[in-house]
Design a protein around this motif. Structure first.
Motif, PDB file in Angstrom:
ATOM      1  N   UNK A 112       0.816  -1.214   0.000  1.00  0.00           N
ATOM      2  CA  UNK A 112       0.000   0.000   0.000  1.00  0.00           C
ATOM      3  C   UNK A 112       0.844   1.255   0.000  1.00  0.00           C
ATOM      4  N   UNK A 113       1.946   1.226   0.738  1.00  0.00           N
ATOM      5  CA  UNK A 113       2.866   2.372   0.763  1.00  0.00           C
ATOM      6  C   UNK A 113       3.468   2.591  -0.616  1.00  0.00           C
ATOM      7  N   UNK A 114       3.885   1.512  -1.261  1.00  0.00           N
ATOM      8  CA  UNK A 114       4.445   1.618  -2.614  1.00  0.00           C
ATOM      9  C   UNK A 114       3.404   2.185  -3.573  1.00  0.00           C
ATOM     10  N   UNK A 115       2.164   1.690  -3.477  1.00  0.00           N
ATOM     11  CA  UNK A 115       1.085   2.230  -4.298  1.00  0.00           C
ATOM     12  C   UNK A 115       0.853   3.699  -4.016  1.00  0.00           C
ATOM     13  N   UNK A 116       0.921   4.066  -2.740  1.00  0.00           N
ATOM     14  CA  UNK A 116       0.746   5.465  -2.350  1.00  0.00           C
ATOM     15  C   UNK A 116       1.846   6.365  -2.889  1.00  0.00           C
ATOM     16  N   UNK A 117       3.064   5.873  -2.910  1.00  0.00           N
ATOM     17  CA  UNK A 117       4.181   6.652  -3.467  1.00  0.00           C
ATOM     18  C   UNK A 117       3.979   6.893  -4.960  1.00  0.00           C
ATOM     19  N   UNK A 118       3.527   5.866  -5.673  1.00  0.00           N
ATOM     20  CA  UNK A 118       3.213   6.038  -7.088  1.00  0.00           C
ATOM     21  C   UNK A 118       2.044   7.012  -7.262  1.00  0.00           C
ATOM     22  N   UNK A 119       1.047   6.903  -6.383  1.00  0.00           N
ATOM     23  CA  UNK A 119      -0.086   7.824  -6.439  1.00  0.00           C
ATOM     24  C   UNK A 119       0.345   9.261  -6.226  1.00  0.00           C
ATOM     25  N   UNK A 120       1.240   9.477  -5.276  1.00  0.00           N
ATOM     26  CA  UNK A 120       1.742  10.824  -5.020  1.00  0.00           C
ATOM     27  C   UNK A 120       2.494  11.389  -6.205  1.00  0.00           C
ATOM     28  N   UNK A 121       3.294  10.544  -6.856  1.00  0.00           N
ATOM     29  CA  UNK A 121       4.062  10.972  -8.021  1.00  0.00           C
ATOM     30  C   UNK A 121       3.144  11.317  -9.193  1.00  0.00           C
ATOM     31  N   UNK A 122       2.176  10.457  -9.457  1.00  0.00           N
ATOM     32  CA  UNK A 122       1.243  10.691 -10.556  1.00  0.00           C
ATOM     33  C   UNK A 122       0.415  11.946 -10.296  1.00  0.00           C
ATOM     34  N   UNK A 123       0.033  12.155  -9.043  1.00  0.00           N
ATOM     35  CA  UNK A 123      -0.752  13.351  -8.718  1.00  0.00           C
ATOM     36  C   UNK A 123       0.039  14.621  -9.030  1.00  0.00           C
ATOM     37  N   UNK A 124       1.305  14.638  -8.663  1.00  0.00           N
ATOM     38  CA  UNK A 124       2.149  15.799  -8.952  1.00  0.00           C
ATOM     39  C   UNK A 124       2.212  16.068 -10.448  1.00  0.00           C
ATOM     40  N   UNK A 125       2.343  14.994 -11.232  1.00  0.00           N
ATOM     41  CA  UNK A 125       2.435  15.136 -12.687  1.00  0.00           C
ATOM     42  C   UNK A 125       1.120  15.629 -13.282  1.00  0.00           C
ATOM     43  N   UNK A 126      -0.011  15.094 -12.775  1.00  0.00           N
ATOM     44  CA  UNK A 126      -1.322  15.414 -13.344  1.00  0.00           C
ATOM     45  C   UNK A 126      -1.930  16.713 -12.813  1.00  0.00           C
TER      46      UNK A 126
END
Length: 340
Positions: A112-126
């Motif tokens: 879940x943490x790994x998924x959250x890190x990817x989510x945070x990165x994608x959010x910054x990009x989008x």
């Protein structure tokens, strides 16, 4: 190690210990709330907000702390709340409970943490392209900003605080269980917020979700943008805070001989089966959308619902409503017994 880092680590350590004491961090506890089988988290949140409303507003009134209200960005709060609640149901954790459960050995929390890190990165990009759906911004609205810092405000604060405490006991009576750890944990969380808010301690609320975009953006060098500049200070504080929470859970679980490497928890197996791959994929997806929703709303369970609710922030109450809608609707359709 400077004093600020040490204080933040200690605060995080206490936070992790409180959650672990009442098992508020665990997958079985949170996922059971999504299907209305366990109300410990809801009761602890209600009593924490109730006690916190009374304590923190007095603290601020005495000049010992200041308000940290999150703005009412309506689209982000509503849509983010729904997405966050859905992710919370699927994952079975919140941004702040993930490192605590990892400290106990929960491998799905790591996913879940790994998924959250990817989510945070994608959010910054989008973010630049989705900015339009987040508004309108009604500003930092709270009961204090609406009616002013006067006698009426403090009377209403006390009444609302008592009402939240009453709600927690009402739910407890309906649930008909004897365990009161949720009560002690909720009061402890309110006191911890009181300490954290203090201008001589941290002069900020407890929070967790900013850690994820901060750490992921920093790791890949995505730092030359306005969003990273905004989250840099709170993100670094929350990272240290959550590391303290992780250490707390790890040390306590080892001392109590409760540390177990676990991927499939009993509640997941009962409703979704024993496939490791299935749990890994859903845990990643849940963590991914959990942080996407949190960043859209500019906060999570600890930083928005708890900290904001204690400050009587309008945005936080709206967020809480839509989080529980997303949580319960997703829980209803996602968790079905495998033999049905």
């Amino acid at each position: 190690m400077n004093s600020e880092i040490l204080i933040t680590l200690i605060l995080g350590f206490l936070f992790g210990g409180i959650l672990q004491y009442a098992k508020l961090n665990r997958y079985n506890t949170i996922s059971s709330l999504a299907i209305l089988e366990n109300y410990a988290v809801a009761k602890a949140i209600a009593v924490a907000i109730g006690v916190g409303i009374i304590l923190i507003n007095i603290e601020i009134g005495l000049g010992l702390a200041s308000y940290h209200i999150k703005p009412l960005i309506l689209g982000g709060v509503i849509l983010g709340g729904l997405i966050f609640g859905s992710g919370m149901a699927i994952l079975g954790y919140c941004p702040g409970t993930l490192p605590v459960s990892l400290g106990e050995g929960s491998l799905d929390a790591l996913i879940g943490i790994i998924g959250g890190l990817f989510g945070g990165l994608i959010y910054t990009i989008l973010l630049p392209s989705i900015q339009g759906i987040l508004g309108p911004d009604f500003g930092k609205l709270s009961l204090n900003s609406i009616i002013g810092n006067n006698f009426v405000f403090y009377i209403l604060s006390f009444i609302i605080g008592v009402a939240f405490i009453w709600i927690s006991f009402f739910i407890h009576k309906k649930e008909n269980v004897k365990d009161l750890k949720w009560l002690y944990a909720g009061i402890a969380l309110a006191v911890l917020e009181l300490i954290t808010f203090s201008t001589i301690v941290s002069d900020r609320p407890i929070g967790a979700s900013t850690t994820y975009p901060y750490l992921s953006d920093y790791s890949v060098g995505l730092t030359q943008n306005n969003y990273f500049e905004k989250i840099k200070k709170p993100g670094s504080w929350e990272l240290i805070f959550l590391f303290g929470a992780f250490l707390s859970a790890l040390i306590i679980s080892i001392i109590k001989k409760e540390f177990r490497l676990t991927l499939i928890h009993t509640n997941w197996e009962k409703y979704k089966g024993s496939s490791s791959l299935k749990r890994i994929l859903w845990a990643f997806f849940g963590g991914f959308i959990l942080i996407i929703g949190a960043r859209m709303a500019d906060g999570c369970t600890s930083g928005h619902i708890l900290s904001g609710g204690m400050q009587l922030a309008i945005s936080s109450f709206i967020f809480a409503v839509f989080v529980f809608v997303g949580l319960l609707v997703t829980g209803k359709y996602f968790y079905k017994r495998i033999n049905q």
